[in-house]
Write a protein that holds these residues in place. Structure first.
Motif, PDB file in Angstrom:
ATOM      1  N   GLY A 190       2.001 -18.211   3.469  1.00 31.71           N
ATOM      2  CA  GLY A 190       1.138 -17.125   3.450  1.00 31.71           C
ATOM      3  C   GLY A 190       1.064 -16.591   2.137  1.00 31.71           C
ATOM      4  O   GLY A 190       1.998 -16.579   1.185  1.00 31.71           O
ATOM      5  N   ALA A 191       0.083 -15.626   1.846  1.00 34.06           N
ATOM      6  CA  ALA A 191       0.015 -14.751   0.721  1.00 34.06           C
ATOM      7  C   ALA A 191      -0.657 -13.433   0.846  1.00 34.06           C
ATOM      8  O   ALA A 191      -1.648 -13.423   1.567  1.00 34.06           O
ATOM      9  N   CYS A 192      -0.055 -12.543   0.051  1.00 33.50           N
ATOM     10  CA  CYS A 192      -1.026 -11.442   0.143  1.00 33.50           C
ATOM     11  C   CYS A 192      -1.435 -11.204  -1.579  1.00 33.50           C
ATOM     12  O   CYS A 192      -0.679 -11.264  -2.438  1.00 33.50           O
ATOM     13  N   ILE A 193      -2.813 -11.000  -1.480  1.00 34.11           N
ATOM     14  CA  ILE A 193      -3.400 -11.225  -2.921  1.00 34.11           C
ATOM     15  C   ILE A 193      -4.074  -9.881  -3.485  1.00 34.11           C
ATOM     16  O   ILE A 193      -4.585  -9.189  -2.745  1.00 34.11           O
ATOM     17  N   VAL A 194      -3.641  -9.187  -4.673  1.00 31.99           N
ATOM     18  CA  VAL A 194      -3.853  -7.934  -4.802  1.00 31.99           C
ATOM     19  C   VAL A 194      -4.497  -7.761  -6.078  1.00 31.99           C
ATOM     20  O   VAL A 194      -4.316  -8.652  -7.177  1.00 31.99           O
ATOM     21  N   SER A 195      -5.273  -6.784  -6.256  1.00 31.30           N
ATOM     22  CA  SER A 195      -6.255  -6.575  -7.450  1.00 31.30           C
ATOM     23  C   SER A 195      -5.733  -6.064  -8.734  1.00 31.30           C
ATOM     24  O   SER A 195      -4.508  -5.565  -8.480  1.00 31.30           O
ATOM     25  N   ASP A 196      -6.105  -6.775  -9.800  1.00 32.99           N
ATOM     26  CA  ASP A 196      -5.637  -6.167 -11.130  1.00 32.99           C
ATOM     27  C   ASP A 196      -5.334  -4.788 -11.286  1.00 32.99           C
ATOM     28  O   ASP A 196      -4.532  -4.146 -11.836  1.00 32.99           O
ATOM     29  N   ASN A 197      -6.488  -4.169 -10.786  1.00 30.05           N
ATOM     30  CA  ASN A 197      -6.634  -2.735 -11.020  1.00 30.05           C
ATOM     31  C   ASN A 197      -5.493  -1.868 -10.485  1.00 30.05           C
ATOM     32  O   ASN A 197      -4.919  -1.046 -10.898  1.00 30.05           O
ATOM     33  N   LEU A 198      -5.054  -2.467  -9.060  1.00 30.27           N
ATOM     34  CA  LEU A 198      -3.951  -1.713  -8.275  1.00 30.27           C
ATOM     35  C   LEU A 198      -2.567  -2.138  -9.241  1.00 30.27           C
ATOM     36  O   LEU A 198      -1.772  -0.967  -9.221  1.00 30.27           O
ATOM     37  N   ILE A 199      -2.419  -3.225  -9.636  1.00 29.95           N
ATOM     38  CA  ILE A 199      -1.366  -3.451 -10.201  1.00 29.95           C
ATOM     39  C   ILE A 199      -1.110  -2.841 -11.742  1.00 29.95           C
ATOM     40  O   ILE A 199      -0.051  -2.370 -11.883  1.00 29.95           O
ATOM     41  N   ALA A 200      -2.399  -2.716 -12.343  1.00 32.30           N
ATOM     42  CA  ALA A 200      -2.283  -2.058 -13.626  1.00 32.30           C
ATOM     43  C   ALA A 200      -1.918  -0.687 -13.434  1.00 32.30           C
ATOM     44  O   ALA A 200      -1.350   0.049 -14.387  1.00 32.30           O
ATOM     45  N   GLU A 201      -2.423   0.070 -12.257  1.00 27.55           N
ATOM     46  CA  GLU A 201      -2.138   1.567 -12.340  1.00 27.55           C
ATOM     47  C   GLU A 201      -0.455   1.944 -11.880  1.00 27.55           C
ATOM     48  O   GLU A 201      -0.208   2.971 -12.491  1.00 27.55           O
ATOM     49  N   VAL A 209       0.893  -1.291   0.014  1.00 25.38           N
ATOM     50  CA  VAL A 209       0.044  -0.071  -0.054  1.00 25.38           C
ATOM     51  C   VAL A 209       0.891   1.214   0.051  1.00 25.38           C
ATOM     52  O   VAL A 209       0.671   2.230  -0.811  1.00 25.38           O
ATOM     53  N   SER A 210       1.922   1.239   0.604  1.00 26.76           N
ATOM     54  CA  SER A 210       2.860   2.539   0.926  1.00 26.76           C
ATOM     55  C   SER A 210       3.772   2.531  -0.370  1.00 26.76           C
ATOM     56  O   SER A 210       3.564   3.504  -0.987  1.00 26.76           O
ATOM     57  N   PHE A 211       3.987   1.416  -1.131  1.00 34.56           N
ATOM     58  CA  PHE A 211       4.692   1.537  -2.210  1.00 34.56           C
ATOM     59  C   PHE A 211       3.723   1.936  -3.300  1.00 34.56           C
ATOM     60  O   PHE A 211       4.387   2.723  -4.217  1.00 34.56           O
ATOM     61  N   LEU A 247     -11.975  11.486   7.841  1.00 30.91           N
ATOM     62  CA  LEU A 247     -12.260  12.925   7.607  1.00 30.91           C
ATOM     63  C   LEU A 247     -11.122  13.501   8.629  1.00 30.91           C
ATOM     64  O   LEU A 247     -10.649  14.639   8.202  1.00 30.91           O
ATOM     65  N   GLU A 248     -11.135  13.143   9.704  1.00 33.12           N
ATOM     66  CA  GLU A 248     -10.132  13.753  10.840  1.00 33.12           C
ATOM     67  C   GLU A 248      -8.730  13.599  10.126  1.00 33.12           C
ATOM     68  O   GLU A 248      -7.996  14.599  10.500  1.00 33.12           O
ATOM     69  N   LEU A 249      -8.105  12.507   9.713  1.00 31.95           N
ATOM     70  CA  LEU A 249      -6.899  12.227   9.204  1.00 31.95           C
ATOM     71  C   LEU A 249      -6.713  12.960   8.068  1.00 31.95           C
ATOM     72  O   LEU A 249      -5.582  13.411   7.778  1.00 31.95           O
ATOM     73  N   GLY A 250      -7.677  13.189   7.263  1.00 29.63           N
ATOM     74  CA  GLY A 250      -7.585  14.000   5.923  1.00 29.63           C
ATOM     75  C   GLY A 250      -7.583  12.535   4.932  1.00 29.63           C
ATOM     76  O   GLY A 250      -6.640  11.835   4.884  1.00 29.63           O
ATOM     77  N   PRO A 251      -8.367  12.617   4.054  1.00 29.29           N
ATOM     78  CA  PRO A 251      -8.516  11.520   2.735  1.00 29.29           C
ATOM     79  C   PRO A 251      -7.303  11.314   2.169  1.00 29.29           C
ATOM     80  O   PRO A 251      -7.015  10.256   1.807  1.00 29.29           O
ATOM     81  N   ALA A 252      -6.550  12.357   2.064  1.00 27.94           N
ATOM     82  CA  ALA A 252      -5.410  12.620   1.092  1.00 27.94           C
ATOM     83  C   ALA A 252      -4.170  11.823   2.059  1.00 27.94           C
ATOM     84  O   ALA A 252      -3.093  11.637   1.391  1.00 27.94           O
ATOM     85  N   GLY A 308       2.873   9.045  -6.822  1.00 32.04           N
ATOM     86  CA  GLY A 308       3.173  10.160  -6.347  1.00 32.04           C
ATOM     87  C   GLY A 308       2.321  10.613  -5.205  1.00 32.04           C
ATOM     88  O   GLY A 308       2.407  12.132  -5.458  1.00 32.04           O
ATOM     89  N   ARG A 309       2.045   9.978  -4.169  1.00 31.84           N
ATOM     90  CA  ARG A 309       0.961  10.380  -3.130  1.00 31.84           C
ATOM     91  C   ARG A 309       1.838   9.930  -1.775  1.00 31.84           C
ATOM     92  O   ARG A 309       1.330   9.341  -1.040  1.00 31.84           O
ATOM     93  N   PRO A 310       3.280  10.429  -1.539  1.00 32.69           N
ATOM     94  CA  PRO A 310       4.019  10.119  -0.450  1.00 32.69           C
ATOM     95  C   PRO A 310       3.203  10.406   0.884  1.00 32.69           C
ATOM     96  O   PRO A 310       3.540   9.732   1.927  1.00 32.69           O
ATOM     97  N   GLU A 311       2.407  11.307   1.026  1.00 30.84           N
ATOM     98  CA  GLU A 311       1.852  11.326   2.186  1.00 30.84           C
ATOM     99  C   GLU A 311       0.390  10.693   2.458  1.00 30.84           C
ATOM    100  O   GLU A 311      -0.141  10.643   3.480  1.00 30.84           O
ATOM    101  N   LYS A 312       0.003   9.741   1.453  1.00 27.43           N
ATOM    102  CA  LYS A 312      -1.137   8.965   1.547  1.00 27.43           C
ATOM    103  C   LYS A 312      -0.484   7.664   2.383  1.00 27.43           C
ATOM    104  O   LYS A 312      -0.471   6.600   1.881  1.00 27.43           O
ATOM    105  N   LYS A 313      -0.441   7.684   3.736  1.00 30.64           N
ATOM    106  CA  LYS A 313       0.146   6.613   4.264  1.00 30.64           C
ATOM    107  C   LYS A 313      -0.437   5.979   5.606  1.00 30.64           C
ATOM    108  O   LYS A 313       0.010   5.110   6.250  1.00 30.64           O
ATOM    109  N   LYS A 314      -1.377   6.898   6.014  1.00 29.50           N
ATOM    110  CA  LYS A 314      -2.124   6.280   7.296  1.00 29.50           C
ATOM    111  C   LYS A 314      -2.720   5.002   7.127  1.00 29.50           C
ATOM    112  O   LYS A 314      -3.672   5.075   6.081  1.00 29.50           O
TER     113      LYS A 314
END
Length: 488
Positions: A320-331, A152-154, A234-239, A160-166
């Motif tokens: 174990g496994a972490c399974i990610v959506s195609d949409n995220l990978i495509a972006e 998620v952080s990666f 909203l408190e943390l800020g969606p961004a 280009g959204r380094p602030e979107k980490k919470k």
């Protein structure tokens, strides 16, 4: 019965074996306990009693039963750690594991691929909901969650959204014991002496209907919990908010089952504010709720990421496994991702022996219709554990699929002393084990998640022993002056 020799660290000890393969020799048991106490630091070890424990020595298993070093047969009530789906002693699993060891015991996932790993990745993609088709293999549930949070952080850095980490998680949640997964876990006592990534994790309340305010309906409680999620974003800020992580059922938090519709409403909130939804199915995946994955089939959601482990191999191998959506990978892939490295992985990612075990485990579950068995058995299982609510000390029984929690309470206001709750849970544990049942007391809560192959007759036996253990503990607490039977 027959005599055999076993070698432990070069020491030859004569053992008497029963047909189960259990070892009956008290002196040898103490010898093993001494080795354990001197050299083995266990998970969640009480450091104050380190070196003084009298742990049961498990030496064999068959079906839903474990056998200890003194010849006792024990129903495995917690199913190991929520993971022994097909039960113990499956010869076909041993054969597949042995064959894979002789064929390809290891390959480097950093620069090679492997046949069984590739086949398992495809199989998992077919089993997951929606477009969750990209499988990142890990060594277990903690590393699966850790990898999901790192992804998620990666992902946001790539966009280009380094602030979107919470990350928003929930009280009572358990997500693992690596640094990030432990940070996202909401069981506060687990953090008393541990450091965490408190700067990026934010917690909202547990969606436990049993703890809702007096006079509030479940629907009102659900709506309040969903609003709490939106308010926190909203408190943390969606961004600034990257993801919401949620177990479909909060397992180690006491089998907390959110009110109907909760997950779907939370997903809608996440979509509204461009927040990713991580469904932690380490416990609920692979049949615990009667489906390969519970997110869509049970809770009507298709998350962005699913984490899984435990039942994937029925505990026969760590995976174990972490399974990610195609949409995220495509972006973030293709031309936009040239030269961008997802610097995350493990020496044993996609380990061929573990993957072979997972494929065989899935095959067994399909051939023996274990998912169907869970769905057919669930009503009976829940009915039997619900019957324990007639015991005065039992405050609440809850469950879904083949997982349940029997919560014992000493105070009608639901606020017993912590020390007394621990004492009560420990006593129930000891009394049940003496009668042939392993329970897993989480303070005052007894969680049950037996192997998925359990029969109705075995459910009866398990619940009967738990009833006797709770009743005997209740009577002893009264005799010791630690509790008074309520007067109706």
């Amino acid at each position: 019965m027959k005599i055999k020799e076993f070698h432990y660290g070069g020491l030859i000890m004569n053992k008497i074996l029963e047909s189960s393969g259990s070892v009956i020799d008290r002196q040898s048991t103490e010898n093993l306990r001494n080795k354990d106490n001197q050299h083995y630091l266990h998970p969640w070890e009480d450091i104050g009693s380190f070196g003084e424990n009298q742990r049961t020595v498990a030496v064999g298993g068959k079906g839903i039963y474990l056998y200890d070093s003194e010849g006792n047969r024990l129903i495995d009530g917690p199913g190991g750690m929520w993971c022994t789906q097909i039960g113990y002693g499956r010869k076909e699993m041993a054969e597949v594991i042995a064959r894979q060891i002789m064929r390809t015991p290891y390959y480097s996932p950093f620069n090679l691929t492997n046949d069984v790993s590739a086949v398992l990745a495809e199989k998992l993609a077919q089993m997951t909901p929606g477009d969750l088709n990209t499988v990142f293999f890990t060594t277990g549930g903690s590393t699966a969650v850790d990898s999901a949070l790192r992804f998620v952080s990666f992902y946001n850095n790539c966009k280009g959204r380094p602030e979107k980490k919470k990350i928003i998680s929930r009280q009572d949640a358990y997500h693992g014991s690596t640094y990030l997964s432990a940070s996202a876990s909401g069981k506060t006592r687990d953090k008393n002496f541990q450091d965490t990534a408190a700067d990026i994790i934010s917690f909202i309340g547990s969606p436990n209907p049993f703890r809702r305010p007096v006079g509030m309906s479940e629907e009102e409680f659900r709506d309040a919990k969903v609003k709490e999620l939106e308010d926190r974003i909203l408190e943390l800020g969606p961004a600034n908010v990257a993801a919401f992580i949620a177990e479909p059922i909060l397992a180690s938090g006491g089998v907390v089952i959110p009110p109907a519709g909760y997950h779907k409403m939370c997903l809608d909130i996440c979509r509204k504010y461009d927040v990713l939804y991580i469904s932690d199915e380490v416990v609920t995946g692979f049949g615990r709720l009667g489906h390969w994955f519970a997110s869509e089939k049970v809770f009507d959601i298709v998350p962005d990421i699913i984490t899984c482990a435990k039942g994937m191999t029925s505990g026969y191998q760590p995976l174990g496994a972490c399974i990610v959506s195609d949409n995220l990978i495509a972006e973030i892939s293709g031309n936009t991702g040239k030269g961008t490295i997802f610097s995350n992985g493990y020496t044993y990612s996609g380990h061929p022996v573990a993957c072979a075990a997972a494929l065989k485990n899935i095959e067994i579950m399909e051939q023996e219709k274990i998912l169907e068995h869970v769905r057919e058995t669930e009503p009976y299982f829940l009915q039997k554990v619900k019957e324990l609510e007639d015991i005065p000390i039992v405050g609440n029984v809850r469950g879904q699929g083949l997982m349940a929690c029997v919560e014992c309470l000493l105070d009608p206001d639901k606020q017993s002393s912590l020390a007394l709750d621990y004492e009560m849970g420990g006593r129930i544990d000891k009394k049940c084990q003496a009668m042939g049942l392993i329970v897993r007391p989480i303070i005052n809560m007894n969680v049950m998640s037996p192997p998925l192959i359990i029969t109705r007759e075995q459910i009866d036996e398990m619940v009967q022993i738990l009833r006797r253990g709770i009743e005997q503990t209740m009577d002893q607490l009264v005799k010791d002056g630690l509790w008074e039977m309520p007067v109706h």
